[in-house]
Motif scaffolding. Structure first.
Motif, PDB file in Angstrom:
ATOM      1  N   ILE A   1      -2.563  11.490 -18.256  1.00 58.06           N
ATOM      2  CA  ILE A   1      -2.670  10.990 -16.888  1.00 58.06           C
ATOM      3  C   ILE A   1      -2.614  12.198 -15.967  1.00 58.06           C
ATOM      4  O   ILE A   1      -1.615  12.913 -15.917  1.00 58.06           O
ATOM      5  N   THR A   2      -3.683  12.457 -15.260  1.00 58.66           N
ATOM      6  CA  THR A   2      -3.776  13.664 -14.457  1.00 58.66           C
ATOM      7  C   THR A   2      -3.320  13.432 -13.029  1.00 58.66           C
ATOM      8  O   THR A   2      -3.181  12.286 -12.570  1.00 58.66           O
ATOM      9  N   GLN A   3      -3.131  14.528 -12.330  1.00 60.74           N
ATOM     10  CA  GLN A   3      -2.766  14.435 -10.916  1.00 60.74           C
ATOM     11  C   GLN A   3      -3.884  13.776 -10.131  1.00 60.74           C
ATOM     12  O   GLN A   3      -3.626  13.016  -9.198  1.00 60.74           O
ATOM     13  N   ASP A   4      -5.128  14.043 -10.501  1.00 54.22           N
ATOM     14  CA  ASP A   4      -6.259  13.414  -9.804  1.00 54.22           C
ATOM     15  C   ASP A   4      -6.222  11.897  -9.954  1.00 54.22           C
ATOM     16  O   ASP A   4      -6.569  11.165  -9.011  1.00 54.22           O
ATOM     17  N   ASN A   5      -5.822  11.405 -11.146  1.00 55.56           N
ATOM     18  CA  ASN A   5      -5.707   9.963 -11.348  1.00 55.56           C
ATOM     19  C   ASN A   5      -4.718   9.361 -10.359  1.00 55.56           C
ATOM     20  O   ASN A   5      -4.975   8.329  -9.739  1.00 55.56           O
ATOM     21  N   LEU A   6      -3.571  10.013 -10.241  1.00 55.44           N
ATOM     22  CA  LEU A   6      -2.534   9.523  -9.342  1.00 55.44           C
ATOM     23  C   LEU A   6      -2.993   9.579  -7.884  1.00 55.44           C
ATOM     24  O   LEU A   6      -2.813   8.620  -7.128  1.00 55.44           O
TER      25      LEU A   6
ATOM     26  N   THR B   1      -5.900   5.435  -1.944  1.00 59.94           N
ATOM     27  CA  THR B   1      -6.833   4.318  -1.855  1.00 59.94           C
ATOM     28  C   THR B   1      -6.109   3.133  -1.232  1.00 59.94           C
ATOM     29  O   THR B   1      -4.937   2.891  -1.519  1.00 59.94           O
ATOM     30  N   ASP B   2      -6.802   2.395  -0.394  1.00 59.21           N
ATOM     31  CA  ASP B   2      -6.183   1.263   0.298  1.00 59.21           C
ATOM     32  C   ASP B   2      -6.016   0.102  -0.668  1.00 59.21           C
ATOM     33  O   ASP B   2      -6.844  -0.826  -0.714  1.00 59.21           O
ATOM     34  N   CYS B   3      -4.934   0.137  -1.442  1.00 67.42           N
ATOM     35  CA  CYS B   3      -4.643  -0.915  -2.427  1.00 67.42           C
ATOM     36  C   CYS B   3      -3.149  -0.925  -2.711  1.00 67.42           C
ATOM     37  O   CYS B   3      -2.444   0.045  -2.432  1.00 67.42           O
ATOM     38  N   ASP B   4      -2.664  -2.040  -3.247  1.00 68.40           N
ATOM     39  CA  ASP B   4      -1.263  -2.172  -3.673  1.00 68.40           C
ATOM     40  C   ASP B   4      -0.296  -1.761  -2.563  1.00 68.40           C
ATOM     41  O   ASP B   4       0.692  -1.055  -2.798  1.00 68.40           O
ATOM     42  N   TYR B   5      -0.586  -2.228  -1.363  1.00 67.68           N
ATOM     43  CA  TYR B   5       0.233  -1.838  -0.200  1.00 67.68           C
ATOM     44  C   TYR B   5       1.702  -2.211  -0.391  1.00 67.68           C
ATOM     45  O   TYR B   5       2.595  -1.382  -0.206  1.00 67.68           O
TER      46      TYR B   5
ATOM     47  N   TYR C   1       1.340   5.885   4.875  1.00 72.54           N
ATOM     48  CA  TYR C   1       0.229   5.187   4.213  1.00 72.54           C
ATOM     49  C   TYR C   1      -1.077   5.356   4.990  1.00 72.54           C
ATOM     50  O   TYR C   1      -2.122   5.688   4.404  1.00 72.54           O
ATOM     51  N   GLN C   2      -1.026   5.165   6.287  1.00 69.62           N
ATOM     52  CA  GLN C   2      -2.237   5.264   7.090  1.00 69.62           C
ATOM     53  C   GLN C   2      -2.781   6.694   7.115  1.00 69.62           C
ATOM     54  O   GLN C   2      -3.993   6.909   7.078  1.00 69.62           O
ATOM     55  N   ASN C   3      -1.889   7.673   7.174  1.00 65.97           N
ATOM     56  CA  ASN C   3      -2.339   9.065   7.126  1.00 65.97           C
ATOM     57  C   ASN C   3      -3.016   9.383   5.800  1.00 65.97           C
ATOM     58  O   ASN C   3      -4.003  10.128   5.746  1.00 65.97           O
ATOM     59  N   ALA C   4      -2.469   8.848   4.710  1.00 68.42           N
ATOM     60  CA  ALA C   4      -3.050   9.100   3.398  1.00 68.42           C
ATOM     61  C   ALA C   4      -4.466   8.542   3.325  1.00 68.42           C
ATOM     62  O   ALA C   4      -5.392   9.222   2.871  1.00 68.42           O
ATOM     63  N   ILE C   5      -4.655   7.304   3.786  1.00 66.57           N
ATOM     64  CA  ILE C   5      -5.994   6.684   3.752  1.00 66.57           C
ATOM     65  C   ILE C   5      -6.943   7.443   4.664  1.00 66.57           C
ATOM     66  O   ILE C   5      -8.097   7.710   4.312  1.00 66.57           O
ATOM     67  N   ARG C   6      -6.466   7.809   5.846  1.00 65.33           N
ATOM     68  CA  ARG C   6      -7.318   8.525   6.799  1.00 65.33           C
ATOM     69  C   ARG C   6      -7.756   9.875   6.241  1.00 65.33           C
ATOM     70  O   ARG C   6      -8.932  10.241   6.314  1.00 65.33           O
ATOM     71  N   ASP C   7      -6.825  10.632   5.658  1.00 60.37           N
ATOM     72  CA  ASP C   7      -7.159  11.958   5.153  1.00 60.37           C
ATOM     73  C   ASP C   7      -8.128  11.881   3.989  1.00 60.37           C
ATOM     74  O   ASP C   7      -8.958  12.773   3.794  1.00 60.37           O
ATOM     75  N   LYS C   8      -8.037  10.798   3.199  1.00 61.87           N
ATOM     76  CA  LYS C   8      -8.998  10.661   2.099  1.00 61.87           C
ATOM     77  C   LYS C   8     -10.410  10.442   2.656  1.00 61.87           C
ATOM     78  O   LYS C   8     -11.375  11.013   2.172  1.00 61.87           O
TER      79      LYS C   8
END
Length: 424
Positions: A356-361, A367-371, A408-415
């Protein structure tokens, strides 16, 4: 208690980089009961490399706090690099491996099964050290305190004659990586839960480079004991501490009672060796103290020592600042590790955790899921570090949930920004 929980920034989360300063958080119980480690590691027995065993414990602590994905994997190559050992020494056959003693106790059928199935024999120096931590209990004769984190509570226990195996399981694993698929032997291990929890709740901060420098002379032991006394002095706001037991002090300073030929060493000579050890600690570390000898109870001559930590007010202020920074770092660390644990358990099914890689995590984290699931992990992490009491009020819970929303919102926005930048 401040209800504003620190926020793991999306930038930090993308790197998942934990602090890289050469600091190690060592379980306070281990330092408090160092005498029992002398017995466990058979210090004085030529067949037991107690320096290596202590280095393994330091590395386990260091690896846990710095390597999110591999804290439960012992890589001899990384250990050699971090703790300054050669692979030739680590791979060399141990003269009296502990495993061999256990193997001789098996029946002939059990021995044959073990050998014919290619099961590990833990025969070299590094394997013997790991096997020792698996098979020998650490005794906490001077008492111990454990912070047992669960989803519902944090409990504190303290009593004497506690016993604990640092390692609960140990397996040999072969990994293959790179284009050549080169194989590498690593050791998958499960750490005792109490030991793990204390690395975030009940620890003393020490310097890895200093521990390594003092290792050959065994003065890393005395260094840790003085660090423990310094913490007590800061807590009590009293700069003086007293080392009353001369024999214990000699053990910590690596001063023997007799020469190799059996001839006793004069107490006066042993005292001078202890003084030399204190001077070495002062010269080679950042500890700032003076010391004098004194007469303790039932002593006719001054074989006890008083240490005076200098600039106590400045050290108290520095400690307060370090504690605040620790809380921030620990929150980032625990949140990252708990998100990874959730991801492994609930999103990866039966997939081998080694792959399980860091990219997987990161793909899942941003990703906007499992909020709701991510929020519960976040709130639990804040409770572990800052306590559940601060979340009992509506304002406390609201503040933590607001902090999670921001993260959470910053993570989605930065992606999304990263994706657009990649396309352009």
């Amino acid at each position: 208690m401040n209800n504003d929980a620190p926020i793991l920034s999306s930038k930090d989360s993308k790197n998942l980089s934990l602090p890289t300063l050469p600091l190690i958080r060592v379980d306070r119980n281990i330092i408090h009961n160092l005498d029992r480690l002398f017995d466990l590691f058979e210090i004085g027995n030529d067949s037991m490399d107690d320096n290596l065993l202590r280095a393994v414990i330091y590395y386990i602590c260091f690896n846990y706090q710095h390597n999110l994905f591999t804290y439960n994997t012992f890589d001899p190559h990384d250990f050699a690099k971090e703790m300054r050992y050669t692979m030739a020494y680590l791979r060399a056959k141990h003269p009296q491996p502990l495993f061999l003693e256990d193997f001789k106790k098996k029946t002939a059928e059990e021995q044959e099964y073990h050998l014919t199935n290619g099961l590990p024999c833990y025969a070299n120096n590094i394997e013997n050290a790991l096997y020792t931590l698996l098979k020998k209990e650490v005794l906490f004769n001077y008492g111990a305190k454990f912070f047992n984190n669960t989803d519902r509570e944090v409990t504190v226990t303290a009593h004497k004659n506690m016993r604990m195996f640092i390692l609960r399981s140990l397996e040999v694993t072969t990994l293959r990586s790179g284009r050549t698929r080169q194989s590498k032997t690593v050791y998958a291990m499960e750490l005792d839960d109490r030991f793990i929890h204390n690395l975030t709740k009940y620890f003393i901060r020490s310097n890895k480079d200093i521990l390594i420098e003092l290792r050959k002379s065994k003065l890393d032991v005395l260094y840790l004991k003085i660090l423990q006394q310094k913490e007590r002095a800061i807590f009590a706001k009293e700069p003086k501490v007293f080392f009353e037991n001369f024999e214990s002090l000699c053990r910590w300073a690596g001063v023997p009672q007799a020469k190799k030929n059996g001839e006793n060493i004069a107490p006066k000579k042993r005292k001078q060796l202890v003084i030399n050890a204190f001077n070495t600690i002062r010269e080679r570390t950042d500890l700032d103290f003076t010391f004098t000898s004194a007469i303790a109870r039932e002593q006719r001559f001054p074989y006890a020592f008083t240490l005076h930590f200098n600039n106590m007010e400045a050290q108290i202020a520095a400690k307060d600042s370090e504690n605040k920074q620790d809380m921030m770092n620990l929150f980032d660390e625990v949140l990252s590790r708990d998100l990874f644990a959730f991801f492994k358990s609930y999103k990866c099914g039966n997939q081998n955790p080694f792959f399980i890689t860091q990219d997987n995590l990161l793909q899942w984290m941003f990703t906007d899921c499992d909020y709701e699931e991510k929020k519960q992990v976040y709130l639990l992490a804040t409770a572990k570090i800052f306590g559940k009491e601060a979340m009992q009020t509506k304002s406390g819970l609201f503040s933590r949930e607001k902090s999670f929303d921001y993260f959470y919102q910053n993570a989605i926005r930065d992606k999304k920004i990263s994706h657009v930048s990649h396309l352009t």
